[in-house]
Write a protein that holds these residues in place. Sequence first.
Motif, PDB file in Angstrom:
ATOM      1  N   TRP A 191       1.505   6.274  21.961  1.00  0.00           N
ATOM      2  CA  TRP A 191       2.405   7.110  22.759  1.00  0.00           C
ATOM      3  C   TRP A 191       3.804   6.987  22.170  1.00  0.00           C
ATOM      4  CZ3 TRP A 191       1.460  10.356  26.771  1.00  0.00           C
ATOM      5  CH2 TRP A 191       0.222  10.258  27.407  1.00  0.00           C
ATOM      6  N   THR A 192       4.561   8.055  22.204  1.00  0.00           N
ATOM      7  CA  THR A 192       5.973   8.010  21.845  1.00  0.00           C
ATOM      8  C   THR A 192       6.756   8.758  22.917  1.00  0.00           C
ATOM      9  OG1 THR A 192       5.739   9.991  20.457  1.00  0.00           O
ATOM     10  CG2 THR A 192       5.570   7.850  19.347  1.00  0.00           C
ATOM     11  N   THR A 216       6.785  13.386  25.665  1.00  0.00           N
ATOM     12  CA  THR A 216       6.092  12.107  25.527  1.00  0.00           C
ATOM     13  C   THR A 216       4.772  12.344  24.798  1.00  0.00           C
ATOM     14  OG1 THR A 216       5.087  12.362  27.696  1.00  0.00           O
ATOM     15  CG2 THR A 216       7.124  11.097  27.600  1.00  0.00           C
ATOM     16  N   ALA A 232      12.466   2.821  26.433  1.00  0.00           N
ATOM     17  CA  ALA A 232      12.376   4.125  25.788  1.00  0.00           C
ATOM     18  C   ALA A 232      12.522   5.246  26.803  1.00  0.00           C
ATOM     19  CB  ALA A 232      11.051   4.252  25.038  1.00  0.00           C
ATOM     20  N   LEU A 260       3.532  11.769  11.858  1.00  0.00           N
ATOM     21  CA  LEU A 260       3.578  10.476  12.538  1.00  0.00           C
ATOM     22  C   LEU A 260       3.773   9.376  11.502  1.00  0.00           C
ATOM     23  CD1 LEU A 260       3.253   8.797  15.147  1.00  0.00           C
ATOM     24  CD2 LEU A 260       0.811   8.678  14.604  1.00  0.00           C
ATOM     25  N   SER A 266      -0.438  16.022  18.300  1.00  0.00           N
ATOM     26  CA  SER A 266      -0.228  15.289  19.549  1.00  0.00           C
ATOM     27  C   SER A 266      -0.261  16.263  20.719  1.00  0.00           C
ATOM     28  CB  SER A 266       1.116  14.551  19.517  1.00  0.00           C
ATOM     29  OG  SER A 266       2.181  15.474  19.449  1.00  0.00           O
ATOM     30  N   ALA A 268       5.977   3.214  15.952  1.00  0.00           N
ATOM     31  CA  ALA A 268       5.668   4.603  15.599  1.00  0.00           C
ATOM     32  C   ALA A 268       6.882   5.491  15.809  1.00  0.00           C
ATOM     33  CB  ALA A 268       4.511   5.106  16.448  1.00  0.00           C
ATOM     34  N   VAL A 269       7.016   6.469  14.915  1.00  0.00           N
ATOM     35  CA  VAL A 269       8.031   7.523  15.050  1.00  0.00           C
ATOM     36  C   VAL A 269       7.332   8.836  14.754  1.00  0.00           C
ATOM     37  CG1 VAL A 269      10.161   8.498  14.128  1.00  0.00           C
ATOM     38  CG2 VAL A 269       9.923   6.029  14.324  1.00  0.00           C
ATOM     39  N   ALA A 295      10.366  11.616  18.543  1.00  0.00           N
ATOM     40  CA  ALA A 295       9.951  10.675  19.578  1.00  0.00           C
ATOM     41  C   ALA A 295       9.625   9.327  18.931  1.00  0.00           C
ATOM     42  CB  ALA A 295       8.728  11.211  20.314  1.00  0.00           C
ATOM     43  N   VAL A 296       9.936   8.254  19.642  1.00  0.00           N
ATOM     44  CA  VAL A 296       9.685   6.913  19.116  1.00  0.00           C
ATOM     45  C   VAL A 296       8.793   6.138  20.081  1.00  0.00           C
ATOM     46  CG1 VAL A 296      11.839   6.796  17.827  1.00  0.00           C
ATOM     47  CG2 VAL A 296      11.794   5.981  20.159  1.00  0.00           C
ATOM     48  N   GLY A 297       8.041   5.200  19.510  1.00  0.00           N
ATOM     49  CA  GLY A 297       7.162   4.359  20.311  1.00  0.00           C
ATOM     50  C   GLY A 297       7.026   3.003  19.647  1.00  0.00           C
ATOM     51  N   ASP A 298       6.042   2.246  20.077  1.00  0.00           N
ATOM     52  CA  ASP A 298       5.790   0.914  19.550  1.00  0.00           C
ATOM     53  C   ASP A 298       5.279   1.022  18.111  1.00  0.00           C
ATOM     54  OD1 ASP A 298       5.547  -1.855  19.548  1.00  0.00           O
ATOM     55  OD2 ASP A 298       3.504  -1.788  20.326  1.00  0.00           O
TER      56      ASP A 298
END
Length: 127
Positions: free
Chosen positions: A118-119, A105, A9, A80, A91, A52-53, A47-50
């Motif tokens: 976190w994203t 981030t 990422a 989110l 955030s 999560a967007v 933003a993207v994460g595990d």
Amino acid sequence: MNSVFIRKALLLSAVLFSSVVLSQTQDEVKKENPTVDFALEGRIGVAVGDKAVGINVGGPSLKLKLNGFKIGVGAFPSLLVLDGDAAPRLSVSPIIEYKKWMLITPYYGYDAEKKMIWTFGIGYKFK
């Protein structure tokens, strides 16, 4: 969060950010005496994460300006999407900004399983 996913990422965000920064031209066209001035003001980011967007809009921030770059931290009211459920969340994010583009981030706190959310993503500043 999976460290391999975080590295991918970060790499993807850095590549996108640098390609956008390098593609911008230095010359901006200025109109003399416009009769109507229409503009959007604010910031938006994705933003993207595990699992999560986050869709983030700009909030208050504190930045240090260094030769065209701005580095700082800001609050992002966000939508989110986590595990298929969407909810508004606030955030906090470190920000690296160049002209109208931002590398963000966002951190959203903890999920139900006590894992940090976190994203990583990119944002655009209007006006």
